[in-house]
Design a protein around this motif. Structure first.
Motif, mmCIF file in Angstrom:
data_model
loop_
_atom_site.group_PDB
_atom_site.id
_atom_site.type_symbol
_atom_site.label_atom_id
_atom_site.label_comp_id
_atom_site.label_asym_id
_atom_site.label_seq_id
_atom_site.Cartn_x
_atom_site.Cartn_y
_atom_site.Cartn_z
ATOM 1 N N THR A 215 12.247 17.043 6.193
ATOM 2 C CA THR A 215 12.860 15.928 7.093
ATOM 3 C C THR A 215 11.853 14.904 7.083
ATOM 4 N N MET A 216 12.320 13.842 7.625
ATOM 5 C CA MET A 216 11.612 12.553 7.699
ATOM 6 C C MET A 216 10.190 12.789 8.556
ATOM 7 N N GLU A 217 10.459 13.651 9.474
ATOM 8 C CA GLU A 217 9.101 13.703 10.336
ATOM 9 C C GLU A 217 7.785 14.503 9.564
ATOM 10 N N MET B 49 17.514 10.982 7.319
ATOM 11 C CA MET B 49 17.254 10.099 6.370
ATOM 12 C C MET B 49 17.016 10.855 5.096
ATOM 13 N N ASN B 50 17.682 10.631 3.953
ATOM 14 C CA ASN B 50 17.365 11.286 2.928
ATOM 15 C C ASN B 50 16.014 11.025 2.064
ATOM 16 N N ILE B 51 15.124 11.850 1.619
ATOM 17 C CA ILE B 51 13.905 11.173 1.183
ATOM 18 C C ILE B 51 14.066 10.789 -0.190
ATOM 19 N N ALA B 52 15.309 11.023 -0.974
ATOM 20 C CA ALA B 52 15.545 10.485 -2.233
ATOM 21 C C ALA B 52 15.646 9.160 -2.137
ATOM 22 N N TYR B 53 15.633 8.332 -1.010
ATOM 23 C CA TYR B 53 15.696 7.084 -1.001
ATOM 24 C C TYR B 53 14.234 6.378 -1.291
ATOM 25 N N PHE B 54 13.180 7.092 -0.994
ATOM 26 C CA PHE B 54 11.891 6.805 -1.391
ATOM 27 C C PHE B 54 11.227 7.409 -2.682
ATOM 28 N N LEU B 55 12.024 8.349 -3.255
ATOM 29 C CA LEU B 55 11.521 9.057 -4.311
ATOM 30 C C LEU B 55 11.400 8.392 -5.446
ATOM 31 N N ASN C 3 4.401 13.329 8.296
ATOM 32 C CA ASN C 3 3.062 13.937 8.596
ATOM 33 C C ASN C 3 2.382 14.119 7.424
ATOM 34 N N SER C 4 3.029 14.493 6.105
ATOM 35 C CA SER C 4 2.206 14.723 4.859
ATOM 36 C C SER C 4 1.632 13.544 4.586
ATOM 37 N N ALA C 5 2.452 12.167 4.803
ATOM 38 C CA ALA C 5 1.758 10.774 4.368
ATOM 39 C C ALA C 5 0.635 10.357 5.315
ATOM 40 N N MET C 6 0.534 11.145 6.388
ATOM 41 C CA MET C 6 -0.957 10.752 7.055
ATOM 42 C C MET C 6 -2.130 11.325 6.463
ATOM 43 N N GLN C 7 -1.665 12.437 5.812
ATOM 44 C CA GLN C 7 -2.959 13.151 5.116
ATOM 45 C C GLN C 7 -3.074 12.607 3.637
ATOM 46 N N GLN C 8 -2.277 12.420 3.207
ATOM 47 C CA GLN C 8 -2.346 11.859 1.447
ATOM 48 C C GLN C 8 -1.578 10.585 1.123
ATOM 49 N N ASN C 9 -2.163 10.253 -0.001
ATOM 50 C CA ASN C 9 -1.626 8.737 -0.583
ATOM 51 C C ASN C 9 -0.126 8.738 -0.977
ATOM 52 N N PHE C 10 0.139 9.986 -1.685
ATOM 53 C CA PHE C 10 1.453 10.167 -2.110
ATOM 54 C C PHE C 10 1.740 11.640 -2.006
ATOM 55 N N ILE C 11 2.886 12.106 -1.862
ATOM 56 C CA ILE C 11 3.364 13.296 -1.514
ATOM 57 C C ILE C 11 4.437 13.707 -2.921
ATOM 58 N N PRO C 12 4.076 14.833 -3.468
ATOM 59 C CA PRO C 12 4.604 15.220 -4.762
ATOM 60 C C PRO C 12 6.068 16.010 -4.171
ATOM 61 N N VAL C 13 7.036 15.620 -4.943
ATOM 62 C CA VAL C 13 8.318 16.528 -4.622
ATOM 63 C C VAL C 13 8.636 17.311 -5.562
ATOM 64 N N VAL C 14 9.147 18.317 -5.098
ATOM 65 C CA VAL C 14 9.547 19.550 -6.256
ATOM 66 C C VAL C 14 11.080 19.960 -5.874
ATOM 67 N N ASP C 15 11.654 20.732 -6.594
ATOM 68 C CA ASP C 15 13.071 21.061 -6.570
ATOM 69 C C ASP C 15 12.844 22.670 -6.025
ATOM 70 N N ALA D 232 -4.904 20.561 -2.289
ATOM 71 C CA ALA D 232 -4.941 19.209 -1.666
ATOM 72 C C ALA D 232 -3.954 18.302 -1.335
ATOM 73 N N TYR D 233 -2.952 18.313 -2.350
ATOM 74 C CA TYR D 233 -1.602 17.668 -2.083
ATOM 75 C C TYR D 233 -0.507 18.579 -2.130
ATOM 76 N N PRO D 234 -0.278 19.235 -1.006
ATOM 77 C CA PRO D 234 0.968 20.074 -1.083
ATOM 78 C C PRO D 234 2.159 19.529 -1.234
ATOM 79 N N PRO D 235 2.994 20.018 -2.181
ATOM 80 C CA PRO D 235 4.302 19.331 -2.341
ATOM 81 C C PRO D 235 5.383 19.709 -1.393
ATOM 82 N N VAL D 236 6.510 18.771 -1.364
ATOM 83 C CA VAL D 236 7.565 19.040 -0.406
ATOM 84 C C VAL D 236 8.771 19.301 -1.074
#
Length: 149
Positions: free
Chosen positions: A97-99, A1-7, A103-115, A88-92
């Motif tokens: 991967t979805m896994e 699953m591509n996370i762009a779906y959630f972005l 795992n990041s979502a279990m630790q933080q409310n949102f996950i920053p995404v970087v290129d 505190a909120y490491p980016p991905v």
């Protein structure tokens, strides 16, 4: 699953610049009702995330060092980069991967995404991930019932 779906893309996300004042940061967080918000540089690089707690702890530290209550005017020289919690909120990356995303979502409310260059592209919220898995579960249940009947 591509996370762009959630972005949730950058242009739809509230964020702070690291050169904003303490007051500007608080006002923007209050306006949007957030407890944490991404921080970027003027060049678009993800710098970290600042939370209500970061503001509170810095305010208390400043009051302790001056030995008197501070006004917002006293804090005009303080910048967001001065209170930023970079870890505190490491980016991905978008290729995560979805896994790893879960795992990041279990630790933080949102996950920053970087290129690949570290530029902030948006966030993935825990709510969207939960919604996706809930919809997947709901879609699978009728097929399971057909197999049983």
């Amino acid at each position: 699953m591509n996370i762009a779906y959630f972005l949730l893309p950058k242009n739809s996300v509230a964020y702070l610049y690291d050169d904003y004042t303490f007051r500007q940061g608080l006002e923007k967080m209050r306006y949007h009702g957030y407890t944490a918000i991404p921080v970027i540089t003027r060049e678009g690089q993800y710098a970290g995330t600042v939370s209500e707690g970061d503001f509170l702890w810095r305010l208390l530290a400043e009051e302790e060092s001056t030995q008197h209550p501070l006004s917002m005017k006293d804090l005009e020289g303080l910048r967001i980069r001065d209170i930023l919690n970079r870890d505190a909120y490491p980016p991905v990356r978008i290729t995560v991967t979805m896994e790893e995303l879960v795992n990041s979502a279990m630790q933080q409310n949102f996950i920053p995404v970087v290129d690949d260059l570290g530029n902030f592209t948006g966030i993935v919220t825990r709510k969207d991930i939960i919604r996706y898995f809930s919809e997947q579960k709901d879609a699978a249940e009728p097929q399971l019932l057909r197999k049983i009947v």
